[in-house]
Design an enzyme around this catalytic site. Structure first.
Site, PDB file in Angstrom:
ATOM      1  N   PHE A   1       0.259 -16.396  83.684  1.00  0.00           N
ATOM      2  CA  PHE A   1      -1.426 -15.715  83.526  1.00  0.00           C
ATOM      3  C   PHE A   1      -1.280 -14.444  84.404  1.00  0.00           C
ATOM      4  CE2 PHE A   1      -1.596 -20.034  81.959  1.00  0.00           C
ATOM      5  CZ  PHE A   1      -2.211 -20.032  80.704  1.00  0.00           C
TER       6      PHE A   1
ATOM      7  N   ARG B   1       3.043 -20.409  87.091  1.00  0.00           N
ATOM      8  CA  ARG B   1       4.148 -19.904  87.758  1.00  0.00           C
ATOM      9  C   ARG B   1       4.236 -18.295  87.454  1.00  0.00           C
ATOM     10  NH1 ARG B   1       7.524 -23.641  89.573  1.00  0.00           N
ATOM     11  NH2 ARG B   1       6.934 -25.744  88.911  1.00  0.00           N
ATOM     12  N   GLY B   2       3.258 -17.587  87.270  1.00  0.00           N
ATOM     13  CA  GLY B   2       2.860 -16.000  87.309  1.00  0.00           C
ATOM     14  C   GLY B   2       2.639 -15.929  85.889  1.00  0.00           C
TER      15      GLY B   2
ATOM     16  N   TYR C   1      12.305 -23.550 101.348  1.00  0.00           N
ATOM     17  CA  TYR C   1      12.349 -22.121 100.688  1.00  0.00           C
ATOM     18  C   TYR C   1      12.938 -21.219 101.366  1.00  0.00           C
ATOM     19  CZ  TYR C   1       7.871 -24.181  98.792  1.00  0.00           C
ATOM     20  OH  TYR C   1       6.746 -25.071  98.166  1.00  0.00           O
TER      21      TYR C   1
ATOM     22  N   GLY D   1       1.014 -12.321  84.168  1.00  0.00           N
ATOM     23  CA  GLY D   1       1.543 -11.478  83.421  1.00  0.00           C
ATOM     24  C   GLY D   1       2.911 -11.346  83.230  1.00  0.00           C
TER      25      GLY D   1
ATOM     26  N   SER E   1       1.376 -22.931  91.915  1.00  0.00           N
ATOM     27  CA  SER E   1       1.741 -22.382  90.793  1.00  0.00           C
ATOM     28  C   SER E   1       0.176 -22.226  89.894  1.00  0.00           C
ATOM     29  CB  SER E   1       2.596 -23.068  89.877  1.00  0.00           C
ATOM     30  OG  SER E   1       3.837 -23.018  90.660  1.00  0.00           O
ATOM     31  N   PRO E   2      -0.924 -21.623  90.520  1.00  0.00           N
ATOM     32  CA  PRO E   2      -1.956 -21.827  89.685  1.00  0.00           C
ATOM     33  C   PRO E   2      -2.064 -20.833  88.744  1.00  0.00           C
ATOM     34  CG  PRO E   2      -2.129 -20.828  91.892  1.00  0.00           C
ATOM     35  CD  PRO E   2      -1.058 -21.103  91.711  1.00  0.00           C
TER      36      PRO E   2
END
Length: 335
Positions: free
Chosen positions: A208, A205-206, A53, A210, A201-202
């Protein structure tokens, strides 16, 4: 708190990858450390990173700086090895015993730590028997350089074989309302073997949270290459977000809180690790711990996001070949 094979972690973890870019512009080390420290102050003690990362291993270096300001004995640090970019710019998966040790020692140096709590193989190198990779990881445990061993995006067969060499503490895999592949084989296996599941990524990947709905996707974001976030697929998926938002209103919470609460209520051995660069989102995510759902609630939320109505592949063309489903297929071919 939840316990994975004697490793006790907070019910909700924090994925650090986004602090060094990928989904947004990278934060400065000062800003990134501030987010990490805020998370710890709110009860999050489980932090996830990787030697892959950020440019030049930036994420591990940043997290190492943040940990200097926190009580080490109260933090559970997870990092990973096994993927790298070659000089030619190609993505490479490597799991030889020599590489395992080289990566572990390099991560310890960057993090400025004496040991790593949970050390994952980031992706499985099917050209190397998992028993060989695990053998070296077992030695690192015996030497005290790592406490526990994990696998990321591994097939069920690989998990079982690895577990026979040394207990696997946790398996990290993508899991969210619109990505539920693991329910078929990975979840039952982990339940059988007593292995924890770390859901990355629960929030899709963002999505939910928004992303691409309430806020635009930055030009630098890798999400621009993910089918679910583009064109007609995105327009169709917005309807799924609207359904979740309606349910969240009924439960007196936000869409990301509902999506995370749904995960938290699936099984006790699942720990989601949402990440964010914004403190307000961090507070929002942690609020999911207070959301209570019953079986009927969970069924209603699942039905609001029918898997067969999710538009687009969950992975980009680049990442698809490194998902556990692909690894499972490839391993069968190799055999």
């Amino acid at each position: 708190m939840i316990i994975f094979f004697f490793l006790q972690v907070s019910r909700l973890g924090f994925g650090c990858a986004g602090l060094s870019g990928s989904y947004n512009h990278p934060l400065s080390h000062e800003a990134g450390c501030s987010v990490i420290q805020e998370a710890f102050g709110m009860g999050v003690t489980f932090f996830d990173t990787s030697d892959y990362y950020g440019e030049n291993h930036d994420n591990e270096i940043m997290l190492g700086k943040a940990l200097k300001q926190l009580p080490r004995e109260k933090v559970q640090l997870a990092t990973k090895f096994g993927v790298r970019t070659t000089e030619g710019g190609q993505f490479e998966v490597k799991g030889t015993p020599e590489y395992v040790r080289q990566c572990c020692e390099a991560s310890l140096k960057r993090l400025e730590l004496d040991y790593i709590d949970l050390y994952y193989q980031h992706r499985v190198d099917v050209s190397v028997p998992i028993e060989d990779t695990m053998g070296e990881l077992k030695k690192l445990v015996e030497e005290g350089k790592i406490k526990y061993i994990g696998l990321s995006e591994a097939s069920a067969d690989t998990i079982r074989r690895a577990h026979s060499v040394h207990p696997i503490t946790a398996v990290q895999v993508e899991y969210s309302l619109w990505t539920r592949d693991i329910e078929e084989d990975i979840m039952p296996l982990c339940r059988e073997l007593g292995i924890g599941i770390v859901a990355y990524s629960p929030l899709g990947r963002g999505f939910f949270g928004g992303k691409a709905i309430l806020e635009s996707v930055p030009d630098v974001s890798v999400l621009a290459h993910f089918p679910r976030f583009t064109g007609e697929n995105l327009e169709k998926n917005k309807q799924l977000y609207a359904s979740v938002a309606d349910l969240a209103f009924k439960h007196n919470c936000t869409p990301p809180q509902l999506a995370l609460a749904w995960l938290l209520h699936q099984e006790d051995n699942i720990v989601p690790i949402p990440g964010t660069t914004k403190v307000k989102n961090l507070h929002n995510n942690i609020g999911s711990l207070a959301v209570k759902l019953n079986k009927e609630d969970l069924k209603g939320i699942s039905n609001a996001v029918p898997i067969d109505e999710v538009a687009g592949n969950k992975d980009s063309d680049y990442t698809q070949q490194y998902s556990y489903k692909f690894a499972n297929t490839l391993e069968k071919i190799v055999k």
